[in-house]
Design a protein around this motif. Structure first.
Motif, mmCIF file in Angstrom:
data_model
loop_
_atom_site.group_PDB
_atom_site.id
_atom_site.type_symbol
_atom_site.label_atom_id
_atom_site.label_comp_id
_atom_site.label_asym_id
_atom_site.label_seq_id
_atom_site.Cartn_x
_atom_site.Cartn_y
_atom_site.Cartn_z
ATOM 1 N N GLY A 137 0.826 -1.199 0.000
ATOM 2 C CA GLY A 137 0.000 0.000 0.000
ATOM 3 C C GLY A 137 0.861 1.250 0.000
ATOM 4 O O GLY A 137 2.048 1.221 -0.339
ATOM 5 N N TYR A 138 0.273 2.361 0.390
ATOM 6 C CA TYR A 138 1.000 3.627 0.449
ATOM 7 C C TYR A 138 1.665 3.790 1.808
ATOM 8 O O TYR A 138 1.079 3.458 2.842
ATOM 9 N N PHE A 139 2.881 4.278 1.812
ATOM 10 C CA PHE A 139 3.568 4.562 3.068
ATOM 11 C C PHE A 139 4.477 5.771 2.878
ATOM 12 O O PHE A 139 4.821 6.153 1.756
ATOM 13 N N SER A 140 4.844 6.357 4.007
ATOM 14 C CA SER A 140 5.732 7.513 3.984
ATOM 15 C C SER A 140 6.867 7.272 4.966
ATOM 16 O O SER A 140 7.093 6.133 5.407
ATOM 17 N N ALA A 141 7.588 8.310 5.318
ATOM 18 C CA ALA A 141 8.740 8.182 6.214
ATOM 19 C C ALA A 141 8.333 7.553 7.541
ATOM 20 O O ALA A 141 7.240 7.810 8.050
ATOM 21 N N PHE A 142 9.202 6.709 8.077
ATOM 22 C CA PHE A 142 9.076 6.055 9.382
ATOM 23 C C PHE A 142 8.114 4.871 9.405
ATOM 24 O O PHE A 142 7.969 4.234 10.438
ATOM 25 N N ARG A 143 7.477 4.569 8.293
ATOM 26 C CA ARG A 143 6.550 3.439 8.287
ATOM 27 C C ARG A 143 7.278 2.118 8.072
ATOM 28 O O ARG A 143 6.757 1.060 8.420
ATOM 29 N N MET A 144 8.464 2.157 7.492
ATOM 30 C CA MET A 144 9.265 0.965 7.224
ATOM 31 C C MET A 144 10.628 1.116 7.907
ATOM 32 O O MET A 144 11.013 2.210 8.292
ATOM 33 N N VAL A 145 11.368 0.001 8.035
ATOM 34 C CA VAL A 145 12.713 0.108 8.601
ATOM 35 C C VAL A 145 13.549 1.000 7.682
ATOM 36 O O VAL A 145 13.332 1.051 6.467
ATOM 37 N N TYR A 146 14.519 1.689 8.270
ATOM 38 C CA TYR A 146 15.223 2.764 7.567
ATOM 39 C C TYR A 146 15.890 2.331 6.258
ATOM 40 O O TYR A 146 15.723 3.004 5.235
ATOM 41 N N PRO A 147 16.648 1.228 6.215
ATOM 42 C CA PRO A 147 17.268 0.854 4.927
ATOM 43 C C PRO A 147 16.225 0.576 3.836
ATOM 44 O O PRO A 147 16.434 0.923 2.678
ATOM 45 N N PHE A 148 15.109 -0.038 4.228
ATOM 46 C CA PHE A 148 14.032 -0.308 3.268
ATOM 47 C C PHE A 148 13.454 1.015 2.770
ATOM 48 O O PHE A 148 13.255 1.208 1.570
ATOM 49 N N GLU A 149 13.166 1.907 3.720
ATOM 50 C CA GLU A 149 12.614 3.223 3.355
ATOM 51 C C GLU A 149 13.544 3.951 2.391
ATOM 52 O O GLU A 149 13.097 4.515 1.381
#
Length: 655
Positions: free
Chosen positions: A183-195
């Motif tokens: 789905g849609y995500f923005s900063a801080f929603r995923m682990v940092y390297p993935f983001e």
């Protein structure tokens, strides 16, 4: 913890920036224990602009508050509350949180803040494939996982469907349901390297394998859109039945559809929300909710419909969520916050994110420059010889004869770190699968981590000496936390469990807990006077609400709405001017509506029963106990105020 921080009262705001411009003297004593002018002055200045009660600005009144506060702290200490395990745990936790503001690198932090803000301006829709591999996996296992991810990427680049590959090959369990789509995500929603990889991958492209603590990921970016900002909306809600009841559910759907038809007929949204919305927290405000952004509500269906509305005043058709049925009205759209507006929130989130490791690395470098470390080369060489390749099987142990290693391996200021401490550290760390070879190189690697750990520990332990404001805040929190525990024990818990005292308080103050005159009534409203008159005739003939609705409403037009129940005098559901007597009222106009009311029973004003008033009685009893508490403490402890010193403080603060 949040509740406690709020209840710590007037002493729990930041102490930063308040200079000690009053000479430090003993202001008062409690059982001989001194309390000084500098603390009183600092706290008074700090809270001067925060207090709402003008009496707290008066220095004489403020001194009484301050003395009362310290009396409570003395009582808590007398009871030994500072020895409580939970108290000690929460104090350590708070210090750890507060210390994060001091053990940081501002340059790296600011770079991460800017990066996070720029990313927060966009929302990414992506899918991923995960190949699991442990952080501490062997080089062979790591390489195998990497090759598998690379092979899958090559297959996708050659045209195979990414979703199908995720379904069959991804080791993320959710892929079986969503084919890897996040789905849609923005900063801080995923682990940092993935983001980071997601934000660096262009729309329609697939990233190279990305390593996180979970393993290797392939990321396919489907869409990139601007952050939708925030909304202010109002809603009318009809709750779903609490039990599986088809008839009740159909009735609820009919109600929301009836309300929607009335809106289409031009009736007022706020008025209908006040009358019929079952969201009690917003109904009284015409259905208005607090503003929100994407992902902040517990219903994605509600959010998507709300964000689809484009113009203020636009109203959605009824929608269903997990909680019930809603009609949504857009009040206002708010653009994404500026960097300055988001800075505090971003700092907090970075501190809890993998980004914090970058800050830690930078701090380690600074601490190595701040504190000169000189290692005992001879002792270090003997330590290297003592460590064998058994560390690779977690079977190595500290030599039995360890006296030779008790010397100082290095110092941090006046703190001595022994070789034995380092050996014990190695013994502990071998359990986390040491893999670097040969052994000497593994020891070197562990030594560098050990030095960083000791430097950080020393720096952290001495924050009170490095930063006076840190010491102030910790002292205040330490006392405030004690006060909370004391209040809970002496006031709040007592008011809940002292049923005899609570009942006695109720008996002595019954006049404070009164019902106004009440009626059992049916209220029918319509925007059309002639329809209201027809409803009045039906009521006079003894027809019930369902009969009247069936006669006056049609499938396409909702002419009447009904409220029924027990209403207290002044209840907004009762039309203005309603006489509280049995019978059917005249048709009355109030705003855009015509009302007719049938009162079937009147209930006279009277005292509420203890059970009916329990909530209010409990709150009042707590206040009563607290008001009398400080007087009791003044009798228990001896308080001596140095009047001459206090007058001097007053003059200095007023000048």
């Amino acid at each position: 913890m949040k509740i406690k921080q709020l209840l710590l009262g007037f002493l729990m705001m930041s102490a930063l920036g308040f200079a000690q411009d009053v000479k430090k003297e003993v202001l008062f004593t409690i059982d001989g224990k001194p309390y000084y002018t500098d603390e009183f002055t600092r706290v008074y200045k700090k809270n001067l602009d925060l207090v709402k009660d003008e009496s707290q600005r008066d220095l004489d009144q403020y001194l009484q508050l301050f003395v009362g506060y310290k009396l409570k702290i003395n009582k808590a200490q007398k009871l030994g509350l500072q020895q409580g395990k939970q108290y000690q745990s929460e104090l350590r936790s708070y210090r750890s949180q507060l210390a994060k503001n001091y053990i940081t690198d501002s340059k790296v932090t600011n770079e991460l803040l800017q990066e996070a803000y720029q990313r927060s301006l966009k929302e990414i829709n992506a899918s991923h494939i995960l190949i699991l591999v442990d952080e501490n996996a062997s080089p062979a296992d790591t390489l195998a996982a990497y090759k598998k991810a690379t092979d899958l990427r090559n297959r996708a680049l050659k045209g195979e469907d990414f979703g199908a590959l995720a379904l069959h090959s991804s080791q993320d369990p959710s892929a079986k349901e969503n084919q890897g789509n996040l789905g849609y995500f923005s900063a801080f929603r995923m682990v940092y390297p993935f983001e980071t990889a997601a934000y660096k991958t262009k729309k329609g492209e697939i990233s190279k394998p990305v390593r996180t603590r979970f393993g290797y990921h392939l990321i396919k970016v489907h869409d990139i859109r601007d952050n939708r900002g925030e909304l202010s909306v109002s809603h009318i809600m009809v709750l779903k039945p609490t039990q599986d009841d088809v008839a009740a559910e159909q009735k609820a759907q009919n109600t929301i559809n009836d309300i929607y038809k009335k809106l289409q007929q031009g009736e007022n949204f706020e008025a209908l929300a006040k009358q019929f919305s079952e969201d009690k927290s917003s109904a009284g405000k015409g259905g208005e909710l607090n503003r929100f952004a994407s992902g902040q509500l517990s219903s994605e269906e509600f959010e998507n419909v709300a964000f689809s509305l484009s113009k203020p005043g636009e109203i959605s058709a009824p929608i269903e969520s997990a909680f019930g049925w809603h009609i949504i009205k857009l009040n206002e759209k708010f653009p994404v916050k500026t960097f300055d507006e988001m800075k505090g929130e971003l700092e907090n989130r970075i501190g809890k994110d993998e980004r914090s490791r970058l800050i830690e690395q930078s701090l380690n470098e600074k601490l190595r420059k701040k504190y000169s470390i000189k290692r005992d080369a001879k002792l270090y060489a003997s330590i290297q010889k003592a460590v064998t390749d058994k560390i690779y099987t977690s079977s190595w142990s500290v030599p039995v004869n360890s006296s030779a290693y008790k010397g100082d391996l290095f110092k941090i200021q006046d703190k001595k770190i022994s070789g034995l401490q380092f050996l014990e550290y190695i013994n502990e760390k071998q359990k986390s699968d040491v893999s670097t070879k040969p052994v000497a190189k593994a020891v070197d690697q562990l030594y560098e981590a050990f030095v960083d750990l000791q430097l950080n520990t020393y720096y952290n332990d001495n924050l009170e000496n490095e930063f006076p404001e840190f010491s102030y805040v910790m002292d205040e929190y330490r006392d405030g936390l004690l006060l909370f525990d004391l209040m809970e024990k002496e006031i709040w818990e007592r008011s809940k469990t002292d049923t005899i005292g609570l009942k006695s308080f109720y008996d002595a103050h019954k006049s404070n807990y009164m019902w106004k005159d009440r009626v059992e009534a049916v209220v029918i409203s319509s925007t059309k006077q002639d329809v209201a008159k027809k409803a009045q005739k039906f009521l006079k003939k003894g027809k019930d609400a369902d009969y009247i609705k069936s006669k006056l409403n049609t499938e396409d037009v909702i002419n009447v709405m009904v409220s029924n129940g027990t209403f207290e005098e002044g209840n907004p559901a009762l039309p203005k001017g309603t006489e509280l007597k049995t019978g059917v009222s005249d048709v009355r106009k109030d705003g855009d509506y015509f009302f007719v009311t049938k009162i079937t029973k009147t209930l006279p004003a009277g005292v509420k029963s203890f059970d009916e008033a329990r909530g209010k009685v409990t709150n009042d009893y707590q206040q009563f106990l607290e008001e009398n508490w400080v007087n009791d403490l003044k009798n228990e402890f001896s308080v001596q105020v140095n009047s001459q010193v206090f007058e001097s403080v007053k003059q200095q603060l007023k000048s």
